[in-house]
Design a protein around this motif. Structure first.
Motif, PDB file in Angstrom:
ATOM      1  N   THR A  52       7.732   6.647  -2.974  1.00 11.10           N
ATOM      2  CA  THR A  52       6.345   6.425  -2.567  1.00 11.10           C
ATOM      3  C   THR A  52       5.508   5.937  -3.732  1.00 11.10           C
ATOM      4  O   THR A  52       5.853   6.139  -4.886  1.00 11.10           O
ATOM      5  N   ARG A  53       4.406   5.331  -3.396  1.00  8.18           N
ATOM      6  CA  ARG A  53       3.354   4.991  -4.365  1.00  8.18           C
ATOM      7  C   ARG A  53       2.111   5.700  -3.879  1.00  8.18           C
ATOM      8  O   ARG A  53       1.699   5.524  -2.729  1.00  8.18           O
ATOM      9  N   GLY A  59      -0.909   7.393   0.156  1.00  7.74           N
ATOM     10  CA  GLY A  59       0.086   6.497  -0.406  1.00  7.74           C
ATOM     11  C   GLY A  59       0.860   5.795   0.676  1.00  7.74           C
ATOM     12  O   GLY A  59       0.542   5.879   1.864  1.00  7.74           O
ATOM     13  N   LEU A  62       7.777   3.278   0.130  1.00  6.04           N
ATOM     14  CA  LEU A  62       8.247   2.026  -0.445  1.00  6.04           C
ATOM     15  C   LEU A  62       9.601   1.608   0.104  1.00  6.04           C
ATOM     16  O   LEU A  62      10.405   2.449   0.530  1.00  6.04           O
ATOM     17  N   GLU A 145       0.819   6.908 -13.694  1.00  2.98           N
ATOM     18  CA  GLU A 145       0.583   5.734 -14.522  1.00  2.98           C
ATOM     19  C   GLU A 145      -0.415   6.002 -15.632  1.00  2.98           C
ATOM     20  O   GLU A 145      -0.435   5.301 -16.623  1.00  2.98           O
ATOM     21  N   GLN A 153       4.125   7.213  -8.885  1.00  2.54           N
ATOM     22  CA  GLN A 153       5.254   6.971  -8.001  1.00  2.54           C
ATOM     23  C   GLN A 153       6.073   8.237  -7.890  1.00  2.54           C
ATOM     24  O   GLN A 153       6.378   8.875  -8.890  1.00  2.54           O
TER      25      GLN A 153
END
Length: 162
Positions: A52-53, A59, A62, A145, A153
């Motif tokens: 996932t993001r 989210g 993916l 991030e 992620q």
């Protein structure tokens, strides 16, 4: 998209939940040790990988997410909900898929709140549609991030009995 902007205390809450998510995913090499597997391998057991993001509390699932030999939740979305002591997990991911909804409980370990990478065990809590009655467990890893833990992620790996 930051859905918490403009609400007092919402950033702190978002950071806390993100940290919870992160703490559940410290190191791919530790995936086998984060969860005591209680599901016995057999013909009905499917391997699962969910990627996932996340941005804040929402989210998307993916490409590369799989359940057995099939794609898991193509085009699906997720949201982070609060967990509880009753369910044994501080955080819950709710996956909204065309085939139904799947809820997975997870949470960070002690001392992981300020880390950019966190790990934890996870367990299927419940589901609807084709996920109704599913059970499963595994480990998850989240990598943020930036240090505010709003974007990251996640990768959930384990087994599921659909």
């Amino acid at each position: 998209m930051n859905t918490s902007a403009g609400r007092p205390g919402s950033r702190a809450l978002a950071v806390m939940i993100a940290a919870v998510c992160l703490t559940s995913c410290a190191n791919h090499n530790d995936q086998g040790s984060a969860s005591a597997a209680t599901i016995t391998p057999g013909p009905e057991v499917e391997k699962i990988v969910i990627k996932t993001r996340i941005v804040g509390f929402t989210g998307k699932v993916l490409t590369g997410s799989v359940l057995g030999d099939a794609a898991f939740c193509p085009g699906g979305t997720l949201r982070h909900d609060h967990g509880s002591l009753e369910i044994g997990f501080p955080a819950v991911n709710v996956f909204n898929c065309e085939a139904g909804t799947l809820r997975i409980g997870f949470g960070p370990g002690p001392g992981q709140m300020d880390q950019a990478v966190q790990t934890s065990a996870w367990r299927v809590l419940d589901g609807t549609g084709s996920f109704a009655g599913a059970t499963g467990e595994g480990t998850m890893r989240v990598k943020f991030e930036d240090r505010d833990a709003a974007i990251g992620q996640e990768t959930f790996t384990g087994v599921v009995v659909p």
